[in-house]
Design an enzyme around this catalytic site. Structure first.
Site, PDB file in Angstrom:
ATOM      1  N   LEU C  23       0.826  -1.199   0.000  1.00 35.91           N
ATOM      2  CA  LEU C  23       0.000   0.000   0.000  1.00 35.91           C
ATOM      3  C   LEU C  23       0.867   1.258   0.000  1.00 35.91           C
ATOM      4  O   LEU C  23       0.538   2.261  -0.628  1.00 35.91           O
ATOM      5  CB  LEU C  23      -0.935  -0.021   1.232  1.00 35.91           C
ATOM      6  CG  LEU C  23      -1.949   1.093   1.305  1.00 35.91           C
ATOM      7  CD1 LEU C  23      -2.775   1.204   0.030  1.00 35.91           C
ATOM      8  CD2 LEU C  23      -2.872   0.879   2.495  1.00 35.91           C
ATOM      9  N   VAL C  83       4.170  -4.593  10.895  1.00 33.46           N
ATOM     10  CA  VAL C  83       3.758  -5.882  10.364  1.00 33.46           C
ATOM     11  C   VAL C  83       2.306  -5.779   9.926  1.00 33.46           C
ATOM     12  O   VAL C  83       1.486  -5.230  10.652  1.00 33.46           O
ATOM     13  CB  VAL C  83       3.925  -6.957  11.458  1.00 33.46           C
ATOM     14  CG1 VAL C  83       3.227  -8.244  11.059  1.00 33.46           C
ATOM     15  CG2 VAL C  83       5.410  -7.198  11.736  1.00 33.46           C
ATOM     16  N   SER C  84       1.985  -6.308   8.741  1.00 33.95           N
ATOM     17  CA  SER C  84       0.604  -6.190   8.271  1.00 33.95           C
ATOM     18  C   SER C  84      -0.040  -7.540   7.995  1.00 33.95           C
ATOM     19  O   SER C  84      -1.057  -7.615   7.318  1.00 33.95           O
ATOM     20  CB  SER C  84       0.562  -5.321   7.017  1.00 33.95           C
ATOM     21  OG  SER C  84       1.326  -5.929   6.005  1.00 33.95           O
ATOM     22  N   SER C 120      -6.722  -1.717  11.228  1.00 34.71           N
ATOM     23  CA  SER C 120      -7.163  -2.819  10.362  1.00 34.71           C
ATOM     24  C   SER C 120      -8.551  -3.300  10.752  1.00 34.71           C
ATOM     25  O   SER C 120      -8.943  -3.227  11.922  1.00 34.71           O
ATOM     26  CB  SER C 120      -6.179  -3.974  10.492  1.00 34.71           C
ATOM     27  OG  SER C 120      -6.712  -5.139   9.914  1.00 34.71           O
ATOM     28  N   ASN C 121      -9.262  -3.800   9.766  1.00 36.49           N
ATOM     29  CA  ASN C 121     -10.547  -4.442  10.050  1.00 36.49           C
ATOM     30  C   ASN C 121     -10.373  -5.654  10.951  1.00 36.49           C
ATOM     31  O   ASN C 121     -11.355  -6.119  11.541  1.00 36.49           O
ATOM     32  CB  ASN C 121     -11.244  -4.824   8.741  1.00 36.49           C
ATOM     33  CG  ASN C 121     -10.610  -6.024   8.080  1.00 36.49           C
ATOM     34  OD1 ASN C 121     -10.963  -7.146   8.408  1.00 36.49           O
ATOM     35  ND2 ASN C 121      -9.660  -5.829   7.173  1.00 36.49           N
ATOM     36  N   HIS C 122      -9.153  -6.169  11.084  1.00 37.87           N
ATOM     37  CA  HIS C 122      -8.952  -7.339  11.929  1.00 37.87           C
ATOM     38  C   HIS C 122      -9.072  -6.994  13.417  1.00 37.87           C
ATOM     39  O   HIS C 122      -9.076  -7.887  14.248  1.00 37.87           O
ATOM     40  CB  HIS C 122      -7.620  -8.011  11.597  1.00 37.87           C
ATOM     41  CG  HIS C 122      -7.628  -8.578  10.212  1.00 37.87           C
ATOM     42  ND1 HIS C 122      -8.337  -9.704   9.877  1.00 37.87           N
ATOM     43  CD2 HIS C 122      -7.085  -8.127   9.056  1.00 37.87           C
ATOM     44  CE1 HIS C 122      -8.203  -9.947   8.575  1.00 37.87           C
ATOM     45  NE2 HIS C 122      -7.441  -9.004   8.047  1.00 37.87           N
ATOM     46  N   TYR C 145      -2.151  -9.959  15.194  1.00 37.17           N
ATOM     47  CA  TYR C 145      -2.079  -8.762  14.365  1.00 37.17           C
ATOM     48  C   TYR C 145      -3.224  -7.797  14.710  1.00 37.17           C
ATOM     49  O   TYR C 145      -2.995  -6.611  14.979  1.00 37.17           O
ATOM     50  CB  TYR C 145      -2.128  -9.170  12.882  1.00 37.17           C
ATOM     51  CG  TYR C 145      -2.313  -8.021  11.946  1.00 37.17           C
ATOM     52  CD1 TYR C 145      -1.344  -7.030  11.821  1.00 37.17           C
ATOM     53  CD2 TYR C 145      -3.473  -7.906  11.185  1.00 37.17           C
ATOM     54  CE1 TYR C 145      -1.525  -5.963  10.957  1.00 37.17           C
ATOM     55  CE2 TYR C 145      -3.659  -6.850  10.317  1.00 37.17           C
ATOM     56  CZ  TYR C 145      -2.685  -5.874  10.212  1.00 37.17           C
ATOM     57  OH  TYR C 145      -2.872  -4.820   9.365  1.00 37.17           O
ATOM     58  N   LYS C 149      -3.236  -3.962  16.466  1.00 30.01           N
ATOM     59  CA  LYS C 149      -3.882  -2.776  15.907  1.00 30.01           C
ATOM     60  C   LYS C 149      -4.852  -2.175  16.935  1.00 30.01           C
ATOM     61  O   LYS C 149      -4.996  -0.949  17.011  1.00 30.01           O
ATOM     62  CB  LYS C 149      -4.598  -3.139  14.606  1.00 30.01           C
ATOM     63  CG  LYS C 149      -3.632  -3.467  13.457  1.00 30.01           C
ATOM     64  CD  LYS C 149      -2.716  -2.278  13.136  1.00 30.01           C
ATOM     65  CE  LYS C 149      -1.772  -2.518  11.980  1.00 30.01           C
ATOM     66  NZ  LYS C 149      -0.881  -1.372  11.723  1.00 30.01           N
ATOM     67  N   ARG C 183     -15.422 -12.294   0.024  1.00 30.51           N
ATOM     68  CA  ARG C 183     -15.257 -11.492   1.229  1.00 30.51           C
ATOM     69  C   ARG C 183     -14.895 -10.049   0.879  1.00 30.51           C
ATOM     70  O   ARG C 183     -15.384  -9.097   1.465  1.00 30.51           O
ATOM     71  CB  ARG C 183     -14.174 -12.108   2.119  1.00 30.51           C
ATOM     72  CG  ARG C 183     -13.855 -11.280   3.347  1.00 30.51           C
ATOM     73  CD  ARG C 183     -12.791 -11.930   4.219  1.00 30.51           C
ATOM     74  NE  ARG C 183     -12.360 -10.984   5.232  1.00 30.51           N
ATOM     75  CZ  ARG C 183     -11.371 -10.119   5.064  1.00 30.51           C
ATOM     76  NH1 ARG C 183     -10.705 -10.094   3.926  1.00 30.51           N
ATOM     77  NH2 ARG C 183     -11.066  -9.278   6.023  1.00 30.51           N
TER      78      ARG C 183
END
Lengths: 278, 278, 278, 278, 278, 278
Positions: C23, C83-84, C120-122, C145, C149, C183
């Site tokens: 990104l 880290v992503s 992140s959506n996570h 992860y 975030k 998804r």
């Protein structure tokens, strides 16, 4: 009177407005426990003379200069003054709307830190008696009186947001010696609990602008004070001890009457709207 | 002016108050599409003479009898009248508080069915600009003006609950030809959208007392109108077309200034509180 | 790249971390429109050399001193670094937890006003795909992860509450050229929309700490950005144009698979928990 | 110690971490009533020797292998270990962040079913003292310590969602023999109530990941535990018996001090941020 | 019919009940795009014969065995069958209550994965037209028909919670070629949007039990579908194009009529309650 | 039996249905305190003969005419009748669905003012035991029985909205002499508290349609009755006195069993679904 003060926080000089009214007369001797000097005010000199630790201040709330003088030198205010029933618009406007502006401007200019404001359950009087309402719900005043109390609360919010002046707005239910009818089984607040609530509102370290319903620990409850628990008010009395007697006296209610259906009771259908004068 | 009326609902006689003000002058020609006769009123006779399909009514809102006459015979009212900036308490009290009581009593007595009330975003002006607010959130007025508009909304609620008189309270953002600064990228409502909103508020079959924020379809949005979608207002304009120019003119904002932080902008720190006069 | 900048607000020096990532590489040329100098950083010198208006800063986020140097002199930060993906706890701890503390301390000490943080959506990956979630709902991270975030967002909240440092936390969905599976019909954010969102987050006058989900204007939506509308982000793209192709490729989903049921997709069942190493 | 156990549910082997700390020392003798063997752990061997029904486990939470050994063979864990004040970031990271990951991985691998986690009111310490908060409100940590506790809660949520490991996160107010200042009139939790809460958290049949504020039945309350009533905790003590004395000692508060205004008290303005070391 | 399918997800065999009804006749040709075989059912053989890719199944919903046969072998069901107006209690009970139980038991036993259930806005018909309602608000049915649809939704919830059978309950507004009166400006859903909604409900990967209001993108809106955005329905049509004509035809509404005030319209005061038969 | 009536409101003739059932037998002697004549009904004549102040009415709820006769002449109804366990769909449909329609039609036609309806916690039985639920949350029935009770509540809502017939729906937990297992520590309601609740529901001046969970003042609580406080029910008993004994008897629970995890207990996995008959 409580056997010992509900809080140990003491003020040098406390102002009680509306001191000659029904509730004022009840609170006047009680508030002495919380201050060195209690300044008691009324709109006329028709008020019992100053006792020990008291001083009298006569002031019409509609008179800006008189209010300014009344407020000078006090640390905190318990504001019961003004009109407390449904009256003419002009009377309510002068005492409860302009009067509140005068009081808050005076408090701001004189550096008063906190006001306990006698608001009213009539701010939300148009909710039904089968609804449970909190201070987060939109207001639904039941007349000019309730409307003026909603104005007072909004004014208090403004003075907190803009000037850092703290207020506890107490939406008083029915502060009497005993509940008088079935509606008051929900709205009743004993005099002792009223003292407890005023003391808590005065003594809490931080209140910003907080709104709390003034009621005892009644089994029948229309109001949820969860958002105001930080004030530290814990009622000790309950209308339940009067239930048998009150219900026996008033077996029947007229469910076709708006006064039966709504929390505001009679207020939802009384009051000198202009048409009476037309 | 829209190329065709936003609603086909037509009134026999519509009253527009504040017709000589900024927004009133803009709406005056537009509202003719929605009625046979447009009665335009102003507090003085400093108003353009009646054109075809118009009639003039001069009335000071503080004058109960004049307001009664002004309202007689109309079907609905678009109420822009009164003070629309931060002014002295007395001016605001007379025009926006007593004036509103006069207007609603007159409307009730004359059987008016609906009022579109120009409330203001300053009713919630003390929310921060990084908050999204809806009409269900508690009010936080930013001055006497915002306070008077909160009073007006509560009055409208009372007349709906008690008398069945319907109101749409429009918390107008900034109704101008174009946004003037970065704050107005959020608050701007084009004149065409203003007409759309007033038309929707007049034409909806049932509104009770509904509150809606008056804004265009701006990308930057502080207000959530979800609870008011039943009114049927769909803005067609957006402040986005002005963004580049507005931001270029105002690259920097002072984040230490309350006017930058709060939705009310300059209103949160202006206004003739009494101390100016002390 | 957009045909013109999404905001006219320009910064003197902007820092983009993680500039050599997927990104980051996409945003690097785009962000030049919003600043005089773009400082691009990466954890190693494996990064394309500085072009016009660029400067390079190599810094491992786990290295406090290096981060301090990296941040010096910048006005605002777009923080994609760290880290992503789901990696070892130690890697995530060093880059995403300690690294965030280093970055925010550096920003505070160097007087940076605003950070756009790639969350992140996570952070909410354990909600189901048949739920619509907003930033007001409790977090439900789907792995280390997502947990890191969530830590970053809480850190940002702390620095706003305590130090007045502003952050927009962007819970990025899937920022790719196109959605890769069903998804991503919900989670996809186009590169252009990503630029729009970053530009809005940089340019808004006041953000405090705001959280926004990063997605395009997809028909299928799991996230309600109503509380973040004040940021001014309006997506222009939609995954819908890819639906036919994506669904044709992936007719069937395994509803017994947690990755199918939850918003986090594969993340809810991947990742080197310690047992792999035991 | 309670005169009889608050629950009849007994564990074969219970692990108490942080057993040599202030609260650990208080709970150590109390927890014996709820298990056959109480394993008490501390980060060093500076801990009272094992009494009857006790066994000692020395482990630094930052040491993954030591934690793995400490957890082996226990049915449930009461986790008080780690840093419990505002300390350096590194100390908090090692004990409260990495330490929590070690503990939960160990618990998962060894099949522990439930953990009672000593979280803290400092997770929401940046709310004001005139606000009432519940576990459903967003976290607002007041420092690195509160941040680490928020991390711990999110980790617990992850292990419940992903691995079925149950946790009760207890946001402990002030667990001391008596409230020490006016803030603690709200935050105080007696030792007996602490035992009641831990016992309820251990004994409830199903808890998933539940969050509860740890406080006695104080009149002044900042926290609404309604969402956690399923745990079955009913406090029996109240700070009210200490009010007169505490208020007499601390008549005045400084409302200009953030520590007065916020729930976190002193934590909102203490702590070795990096600048102290710069 | 849409110019291309709204989703690329195809079923082997799809069952459409109520296929000979008004809406069924409209959907029958449209649904062929989403399956290899469309089984169309009706309560009698008064139904157009099977075309290519179609098969007919005649079944009275009150007949358990017939329903079992009707459902055998299908992958998914679009259930429009049953009574769709206010009729006698017995008719509604047999078709909409027992019939739903028969359908869901058959679906469970035959392993059907998903049902799109034609619920109705009359499930919440007793909300007022000045209220905006979502699927999270309590139901307020306006008659036996609405009551039966509420039953159907609860049944669908049960089969999801207990048996993993997925349903999208669509609270259909008014699915007609055009809105017929002012109420339908809010409730109208075009046939194309109806197809879009059914296709989205069939094609979404995960729906659990989701409830969505079936309406086009009308300016006047009573329903907030935010909680159902995960389904991926985006209406493309709007009643606005019919507004001028509809309003011109129906200038006046009777605000004393419950049918004017409530969302259910005429349903709130029609229907063969038993007294008609007494 | 309470030592004195919980309310002084007396009815001329009160109908108790299901009077020969477990709870009916317990309430039958208690309800005499609240009426001149208690009409007790059962579906067969297998019921104890009428005592002083009693009259017997035999009626199968599925028999419309019999129900009409049963209801004639009564002022209010306590409706315990119908199926109270998971039984065949047909049994539940006839007694609890058609039976409820018959009862409410009869009550409407005979001018009965209020019904206390024995609903059930199984209306929300599919919530987990670590959730706290209120009457404002969506229903999640756990079987046909719970489904029929949800139907009954919706019917009661309809008759209030449409016909002004008032109901208190009591979602009874477990009304037994003592809690029988750990689940009942949460759900238990003593017989005395049951009388208190029924008396409050009969005596409150205004109830509209109110929903309340029927439980004692148990420490472990799954249900939040805040929205129902207006009814005036204050439980006096608690399951806590039985905790030690109950927990000692049932040390272990099977967390893999849905009956352990969900509020409905065994109901979530029992019941004669059709497949038993296939």
């Amino acid at each position: 009177m409580l056997d010992r003060p509900a809080t140990s926080i003491r003020f040098r000089r406390l102002l009680l407005t509306g001191a000659a009214g029904n509730l004022g007369s009840e609170l006047r001797p009680r508030l002495k426990a919380y201050c060195d000097t209690l300044r008691v005010s009324h709109r006329s000199d028709d008020i019992a003379p100053a006792g020990p630790g008291e001083e009298i201040a006569v002031a019409d709330l509609a008179d800006k200069a008189a209010v300014m003088a009344m407020v000078e030198g006090v640390d905190a205010i318990v504001h019961l003054g003004g009109v407390s029933t449904e009256q003419s618009w002009e009377a309510i406007r002068d005492a409860n709307i302009s009067g509140m502006v005068h009081l808050y401007e005076a408090a701001r200019l004189h550096g008063v830190r906190r006001i306990v404001f006698a608001s009213s359950n009539h701010v939300t009087g148009f909710y039904r008696q089968d609804q449970v309402v909190s201070s987060r719900d939109p207001v639904r005043p039941d007349g000019f009186y309730g409307l003026s109390k909603a104005f007072g609360e909004n004014l208090a919010q403004l003075y907190w947001d803009r000037h850092g002046l703290e207020t506890v707005s107490v939406r008083i239910g029915s502060s009497f010696a005993a509940p008088r009818d079935r509606r008051m089984l929900a709205t009743w607040m004993s005099y002792d609990d009223t003292e407890r609530l005023v003391a808590a509102a005065l003594g809490a370290p931080v209140v910003g602008h907080s709104i709390i319903y003034g009621m005892s620990d009644n089994a029948t409850t229309w109001w949820d004070n969860t958002p105001a628990r930080h004030i530290g008010y814990r009622p000790q009395d309950s209308s339940e001890v009067f239930r048998a007697e009150v219900e026996a006296r008033q077996q029947h209610v007229d469910r076709g009457d708006p006064a039966t259906l709504h929390q505001g009771g009679m207020f939802v259908r009384t009051g000198p709207f202009f048409d009476e004068a037309v």
